[in-house]
Enzyme design. Structure first.
Site, PDB file in Angstrom:
ATOM      1  N   ASP A 143       0.862  -1.187   0.000  1.00  0.00           N
ATOM      2  CA  ASP A 143       0.000   0.000   0.000  1.00  0.00           C
ATOM      3  C   ASP A 143       0.898   1.236   0.000  1.00  0.00           C
ATOM      4  O   ASP A 143       1.515   1.563   1.019  1.00  0.00           O
ATOM      5  CB  ASP A 143      -0.902   0.017   1.243  1.00  0.00           C
ATOM      6  CG  ASP A 143      -2.042  -0.978   1.171  1.00  0.00           C
ATOM      7  OD1 ASP A 143      -1.969  -1.919   0.348  1.00  0.00           O
ATOM      8  OD2 ASP A 143      -2.999  -0.833   1.956  1.00  0.00           O
ATOM      9  N   LYS A 205      -6.875   3.395  -3.089  1.00  0.00           N
ATOM     10  CA  LYS A 205      -7.234   3.363  -1.668  1.00  0.00           C
ATOM     11  C   LYS A 205      -7.490   4.782  -1.190  1.00  0.00           C
ATOM     12  O   LYS A 205      -6.772   5.715  -1.554  1.00  0.00           O
ATOM     13  CB  LYS A 205      -6.098   2.699  -0.882  1.00  0.00           C
ATOM     14  CG  LYS A 205      -6.255   2.673   0.628  1.00  0.00           C
ATOM     15  CD  LYS A 205      -5.065   1.950   1.269  1.00  0.00           C
ATOM     16  CE  LYS A 205      -5.056   2.098   2.778  1.00  0.00           C
ATOM     17  NZ  LYS A 205      -3.891   1.405   3.401  1.00  0.00           N
ATOM     18  N   LYS A 234     -10.117   0.227  -2.190  1.00  0.00           N
ATOM     19  CA  LYS A 234      -9.995  -0.034  -0.756  1.00  0.00           C
ATOM     20  C   LYS A 234     -10.375   1.212   0.030  1.00  0.00           C
ATOM     21  O   LYS A 234      -9.887   2.306  -0.244  1.00  0.00           O
ATOM     22  CB  LYS A 234      -8.565  -0.457  -0.398  1.00  0.00           C
ATOM     23  CG  LYS A 234      -8.347  -0.673   1.107  1.00  0.00           C
ATOM     24  CD  LYS A 234      -6.944  -1.171   1.408  1.00  0.00           C
ATOM     25  CE  LYS A 234      -6.679  -1.236   2.900  1.00  0.00           C
ATOM     26  NZ  LYS A 234      -5.315  -1.747   3.218  1.00  0.00           N
TER      27      LYS A 234
END
Length: 266
Positions: A143, A205, A234
């Site tokens: 991430d 995300k 996400k």
């Protein structure tokens, strides 16, 4: 079992059957009573369906521990919970990647490591090196945080190349790109998602959870609309209860990041 009870009446010289009731286990009840029974069954079915809908798939969750004060004991607890519940991953800072990988060895739970976290404003080479080390140490998901300042300056090539540099360092690891929605305009959110998609990222995300705000359903819906169905979205930051988690999935999220996973799924 249900079967009809009827009598016939004569009308213009012909016999016509008329439904008078329903046999249930050989006991006759009126048609009105049968309707009530059917409605009761439907209501019970609806209740069961609602309860099922409230249950959340544990594979939606990245069980997260990213605080600066996180200890080895705390990370172990997160790993143990992830194994017990079957969460998709444990999300950690780079320092704990190897430790989490060892704790999760032999399970289906993945290790997710954050890169360029939480500000994103370091050299692409540094992010790539951090990614390579994380993958070496056992991370199968990364991430990363984009360079928000470069995005706001309109330096789209810089942002795209930054993501691409990390993507190359991922090898076979899945890449999620944190765009930090709370700092962006609607147009910037769309552009960030487009750049992540162009660079070959697997997910976009919403948030680090360390800035001025977290995930919002409206942002998730916008991100989903922008990237389409072939890319993941996400939601993370501020997801502390089941209602919020469900709102994010209804808006289009197919992964959720939270430290409150056990409370949500419990």
């Amino acid at each position: 079992m249900f079967r009809a009870a009827a009598r016939s009446i004569c009308f213009f010289g012909k016999e016509f059957p008329v439904l008078t009731g329903i046999f249930i286990h050989d006991k006759i009840i009126s048609a009105a009573e049968a309707a009530c029974a059917r409605n009761a069954g439907t209501t019970e079915l609806s209740k069961n369906s609602m309860e099922t809908e409230k249950m959340m798939n544990p594979k939606l969750f990245d069980h997260t521990i990213l605080k600066a004060e996180a200890t080895r004991e705390a990370v172990k607890k997160i790993c143990d919970e992830a194994k017990a519940y079957g969460f998709m991953s444990v999300c950690v800072n780079g320092y704990y990647t190897a430790y989490a990988a060892k704790e999760l060895e032999g399970t289906e739970v993945k290790v997710c490591t954050v890169v360029g976290f939480p500000l994103g404003q370091m050299a692409t080479e540094a992010k790539a090196a951090e990614t390579a080390i994380a993958v070496r140490d056992g991370a199968s998901e990364i991430d990363m945080v984009i360079n928000v300042g470069a995005l706001k300056d309109g330096l789209y090539d810089v942002v795209r190349e930054d993501i691409l540099g990390v993507k190359k360092a991922c090898g076979g690891a899945l890449l999620k790109v944190i765009i930090e929605t709370c700092l962006l305009t609607e147009e910037e959110k769309v552009k960030a998602c487009q750049l992540a998609k162009e660079a070959g990222a697997d997910f976009v995300k919403t948030s680090t959870g360390f800035s001025t705000g977290g995930a919002k359903a409206g942002d998730v819906a916008l991100m989903r609309k922008t990237v389409g169905s072939k890319m993941g979205v996400k939601a993370s930051g501020g997801i502390r209860d089941k209602e919020t988690a469900m709102a994010m999935t209804e808006a289009g999220a197919d992964r959720l990041g939270t430290s409150q996973t056990v409370a949500i799924c419990g």
